[in-house]
Motif scaffolding. Structure first.
Motif, mmCIF file in Angstrom:
data_model
loop_
_atom_site.group_PDB
_atom_site.id
_atom_site.type_symbol
_atom_site.label_atom_id
_atom_site.label_comp_id
_atom_site.label_asym_id
_atom_site.label_seq_id
_atom_site.Cartn_x
_atom_site.Cartn_y
_atom_site.Cartn_z
ATOM 1 N N ILE A 111 0.847 -1.205 0.000
ATOM 2 C CA ILE A 111 0.000 0.000 0.000
ATOM 3 C C ILE A 111 0.886 1.260 0.000
ATOM 4 O O ILE A 111 0.610 2.232 -0.695
ATOM 5 N N ARG A 112 1.981 1.205 0.752
ATOM 6 C CA ARG A 112 2.877 2.366 0.796
ATOM 7 C C ARG A 112 3.538 2.622 -0.566
ATOM 8 O O ARG A 112 3.682 3.753 -0.994
ATOM 9 N N LYS A 113 3.938 1.538 -1.220
ATOM 10 C CA LYS A 113 4.714 1.700 -2.461
ATOM 11 C C LYS A 113 3.869 2.009 -3.687
ATOM 12 O O LYS A 113 4.359 2.610 -4.640
ATOM 13 N N ASN A 114 2.639 1.556 -3.686
ATOM 14 C CA ASN A 114 1.803 1.731 -4.876
ATOM 15 C C ASN A 114 1.118 3.094 -4.874
ATOM 16 O O ASN A 114 0.975 3.723 -3.828
ATOM 17 N N PRO A 115 0.645 3.518 -6.040
ATOM 18 C CA PRO A 115 -0.080 4.791 -6.096
ATOM 19 C C PRO A 115 -1.382 4.735 -5.278
ATOM 20 O O PRO A 115 -1.944 3.655 -5.107
ATOM 21 N N SER A 116 -1.812 5.876 -4.825
ATOM 22 C CA SER A 116 -2.996 5.990 -3.976
ATOM 23 C C SER A 116 -4.223 5.283 -4.533
ATOM 24 O O SER A 116 -5.000 4.692 -3.791
ATOM 25 N N GLU A 117 -4.381 5.369 -5.864
ATOM 26 C CA GLU A 117 -5.593 4.796 -6.473
ATOM 27 C C GLU A 117 -5.692 3.296 -6.208
ATOM 28 O O GLU A 117 -6.772 2.719 -6.236
ATOM 29 N N LYS A 118 -4.567 2.667 -5.952
ATOM 30 C CA LYS A 118 -4.599 1.204 -5.759
ATOM 31 C C LYS A 118 -4.838 0.804 -4.301
ATOM 32 O O LYS A 118 -5.019 -0.372 -3.998
ATOM 33 N N ALA A 119 -4.820 1.804 -3.400
ATOM 34 C CA ALA A 119 -4.843 1.488 -1.963
ATOM 35 C C ALA A 119 -6.078 0.693 -1.562
ATOM 36 O O ALA A 119 -5.971 -0.327 -0.861
ATOM 37 N N THR A 120 -7.248 1.136 -2.036
ATOM 38 C CA THR A 120 -8.472 0.447 -1.629
ATOM 39 C C THR A 120 -8.503 -0.982 -2.157
ATOM 40 O O THR A 120 -8.883 -1.924 -1.433
ATOM 41 N N MET A 121 -8.048 -1.144 -3.381
ATOM 42 C CA MET A 121 -8.032 -2.482 -3.980
ATOM 43 C C MET A 121 -7.099 -3.407 -3.158
ATOM 44 O O MET A 121 -7.448 -4.548 -2.843
ATOM 45 N N LEU A 122 -5.948 -2.867 -2.779
ATOM 46 C CA LEU A 122 -4.997 -3.680 -2.003
ATOM 47 C C LEU A 122 -5.553 -4.021 -0.622
ATOM 48 O O LEU A 122 -5.374 -5.136 -0.117
ATOM 49 N N GLN A 123 -6.232 -3.044 -0.030
ATOM 50 C CA GLN A 123 -6.835 -3.303 1.288
ATOM 51 C C GLN A 123 -7.867 -4.429 1.172
ATOM 52 O O GLN A 123 -7.924 -5.330 2.017
ATOM 53 N N LYS A 124 -8.646 -4.405 0.113
ATOM 54 C CA LYS A 124 -9.680 -5.452 -0.075
ATOM 55 C C LYS A 124 -9.001 -6.817 -0.246
ATOM 56 O O LYS A 124 -9.455 -7.819 0.311
ATOM 57 N N GLN A 125 -7.912 -6.785 -1.022
ATOM 58 C CA GLN A 125 -7.175 -8.027 -1.238
ATOM 59 C C GLN A 125 -6.633 -8.565 0.105
ATOM 60 O O GLN A 125 -6.752 -9.743 0.410
ATOM 61 N N TYR A 127 -7.793 -7.982 3.098
ATOM 62 C CA TYR A 127 -8.917 -8.481 3.910
ATOM 63 C C TYR A 127 -9.325 -9.879 3.461
ATOM 64 O O TYR A 127 -9.636 -10.749 4.283
ATOM 65 N N GLY A 128 -9.333 -10.084 2.166
ATOM 66 C CA GLY A 128 -9.681 -11.407 1.634
ATOM 67 C C GLY A 128 -8.725 -12.465 2.158
ATOM 68 O O GLY A 128 -9.137 -13.543 2.593
ATOM 69 N N ARG A 129 -7.451 -12.121 2.149
ATOM 70 C CA ARG A 129 -6.460 -13.105 2.601
ATOM 71 C C ARG A 129 -6.505 -13.301 4.113
ATOM 72 O O ARG A 129 -6.333 -14.416 4.612
ATOM 73 N N ILE A 130 -6.743 -12.217 4.827
ATOM 74 C CA ILE A 130 -6.882 -12.351 6.295
ATOM 75 C C ILE A 130 -8.057 -13.276 6.613
ATOM 76 O O ILE A 130 -7.952 -14.200 7.427
ATOM 77 N N ALA A 131 -9.180 -13.040 5.926
ATOM 78 C CA ALA A 131 -10.381 -13.851 6.177
ATOM 79 C C ALA A 131 -10.089 -15.314 5.854
ATOM 80 O O ALA A 131 -10.504 -16.224 6.583
ATOM 81 N N SER A 132 -9.344 -15.528 4.776
ATOM 82 C CA SER A 132 -9.070 -16.908 4.392
ATOM 83 C C SER A 132 -8.201 -17.607 5.452
ATOM 84 O O SER A 132 -8.457 -18.768 5.803
ATOM 85 N N VAL A 133 -7.227 -16.904 5.984
ATOM 86 C CA VAL A 133 -6.385 -17.497 7.049
ATOM 87 C C VAL A 133 -7.227 -17.827 8.283
ATOM 88 O O VAL A 133 -7.148 -18.924 8.841
ATOM 89 N N VAL A 134 -8.030 -16.871 8.697
ATOM 90 C CA VAL A 134 -8.818 -17.079 9.924
ATOM 91 C C VAL A 134 -9.836 -18.203 9.716
ATOM 92 O O VAL A 134 -10.054 -19.032 10.607
ATOM 93 N N ASN A 135 -10.436 -18.262 8.524
ATOM 94 C CA ASN A 135 -11.396 -19.341 8.273
ATOM 95 C C ASN A 135 -10.726 -20.706 8.233
ATOM 96 O O ASN A 135 -11.353 -21.716 8.535
ATOM 97 N N LYS A 136 -9.465 -20.709 7.877
ATOM 98 C CA LYS A 136 -8.743 -22.000 7.836
ATOM 99 C C LYS A 136 -8.576 -22.595 9.230
ATOM 100 O O LYS A 136 -8.378 -23.801 9.363
ATOM 101 N N ILE A 137 -8.598 -21.769 10.258
ATOM 102 C CA ILE A 137 -8.432 -22.343 11.612
ATOM 103 C C ILE A 137 -9.773 -22.536 12.312
ATOM 104 O O ILE A 137 -9.833 -22.700 13.523
ATOM 105 N N LYS A 138 -10.840 -22.562 11.539
ATOM 106 C CA LYS A 138 -12.173 -22.734 12.145
ATOM 107 C C LYS A 138 -12.234 -24.011 12.982
ATOM 108 O O LYS A 138 -12.669 -23.996 14.130
#
Ligand code: GDP
Length: 338
Positions: A111-125, A127-138
């Motif tokens: 997020i720091r290195k990429n242009p601002s316009e990409k920040a939201t997309m990266l944050q969503k990405q 979150y997707g990966r965080i959710a996937s990790v947490v769901n894996k330990i269900k």
């Protein structure tokens, strides 16, 4: 021993909502326009990861290292929920912690290195990966929640005390004797395969702590009928017992004949072959033909006739217990106790 365990959804909701709150605090701050979006999304991802990691860490910190527990508790956990499953679940939480640390760094950097316009997309990405990790330990979180419920009210054992385990068929007078020796109401705790839980009474003799344990449903029935796990529940007691008090009901009013009681004793002697056994003939107030009992006595020196209900013979038992705790402390045993 195990704190409250959240579900994956609870973990994620907490992480994401705290991430959002932390990010929102930046919205009113004076930050150059081209950096602001990036800062907000970076804060959001990092805070979310940290909140989830903190929760995982608090669980991992609260659960003691199984290998460091007394063998009795290791066995207890193994019989009740399974040590391997427990280790695997804790390992999975550790794994998730590690991956979240990586994601936090990876996406913070991106997020720091990429242009601002990409920040939201990266944050969503992210979150997707965080959710996937947490769901894996269900299933691991589910298991720990199950373990928490099952390891509730574990017996509190004083490992420095001389520990005496009582055995004998139901109704021979085990709990009556426990109360006679230890006075107050015993501590009642959960124990696998016991109907009413384990009962632990505490007392003191000559400044030495004594604990007496009764296990209704376990050491009161034929051992040969037990399955492997039930046997393990008995073997766990072996780690604790300095001596066994085996109680016969000399009057047979418990409903079990003396030859059956004797058979149970033989089975218990086999299991606890390393542990001294004191043989008690209870309900002597009801016994008329004392000669009849002789055929069931193998060791006269370690046999005591009692009436638990009348308190008859209790002092002899106490002296026997003294001699057992002395052996444990390597003080020369004295004949006067026999
Ligand atoms: P447990 O199932 O082995 O714990 O047995 P309990 O302690 O519950 O006693 C079973 C029954 O035997 C109770 O009704 C007691 O009151 C009775 N009992 C226990 N000890 C004696 C005793 O020494 N004499 C007589 N007459 N009854 C006893």
């Amino acid at each position: 021993m195990i704190p409250t365990i959240p579900t994956p959804d609870e973990l994620l909701n907490k992480g994401f909502s705290r991430g959002k709150k932390a990010a929102d605090l930046l919205r009113d701050q004076k930050i150059p326009k081209h950096l602001k979006g990036k800062r907000i999304e970076e804060r959001r991802v990092i805070t979310s990861c940290q909140v989830i990691k903190d929760k995982l860490k608090s669980i991992l910190d609260a659960v003691p290292e199984i290998e460091e527990l007394h063998p009795f508790y290791q066995d207890y956990i193994d019989i009740t929920v399974g040590v391997d499953d427990m280790k695997q679940s804790l390992g999975a939480l550790n794994w998730a912690y590690g991956i979240l640390t990586q994601l936090e760094k990876e996406y913070g950097g991106k997020i720091r290195k990429n242009p601002s316009e990409k920040a939201t997309m990266l944050q969503k990405q992210a979150y997707g990966r965080i959710a996937s990790v947490v769901n894996k330990i269900k299933k691991d979180l589910d298991f720990l929640d199950f373990a928490k419920a099952n390891l509730r009210n574990m017996p509190t054992i004083d490992f420095d005390a001389t520990t005496i385990v009582i055995a004998g068929f139901p109704n021979v007078g085990k709990s009556t004797l426990l109360r006679q020796i230890t006075g107050a109401d015993p501590q009642v705790a959960n124990y696998p395969f016991t109907t009413k839980g384990i009962q632990i009474g505490h007392t003191e003799r000559h400044w030495k702590s004594i604990q007496i344990i009764d296990t209704p449903g376990l050491l009161d029935r034929p051992v040969l009928e037990m399955n492997d796990i039930e046997m393990n529940a008995i073997v766990a007691l072996e780690h604790l017992a300095d001596a066994i008090l085996f109680i016969f009901d000399g009057s047979e009013t418990c409903g079990f004949r003396l030859d059956n009681q004797y058979n149970l004793l033989k089975q218990i002697e086999k299991i606890f072959s390393e542990i001294p056994i004191v043989y008690l003939f209870n309900k002597m107030d009801l016994v008329e033909d004392k000669e009849y009992l002789n055929q069931y006595i193998d060791n006269v020196d370690n046999t005591i006739f009692i009436s638990a209900i009348e308190g008859e013979g209790i002092e002899k038992i106490n002296k026997k217990i003294d001699s057992i705790s002395k052996i444990e402390r390597n003080i020369d045993d004295e004949d006067e106790y026999y």
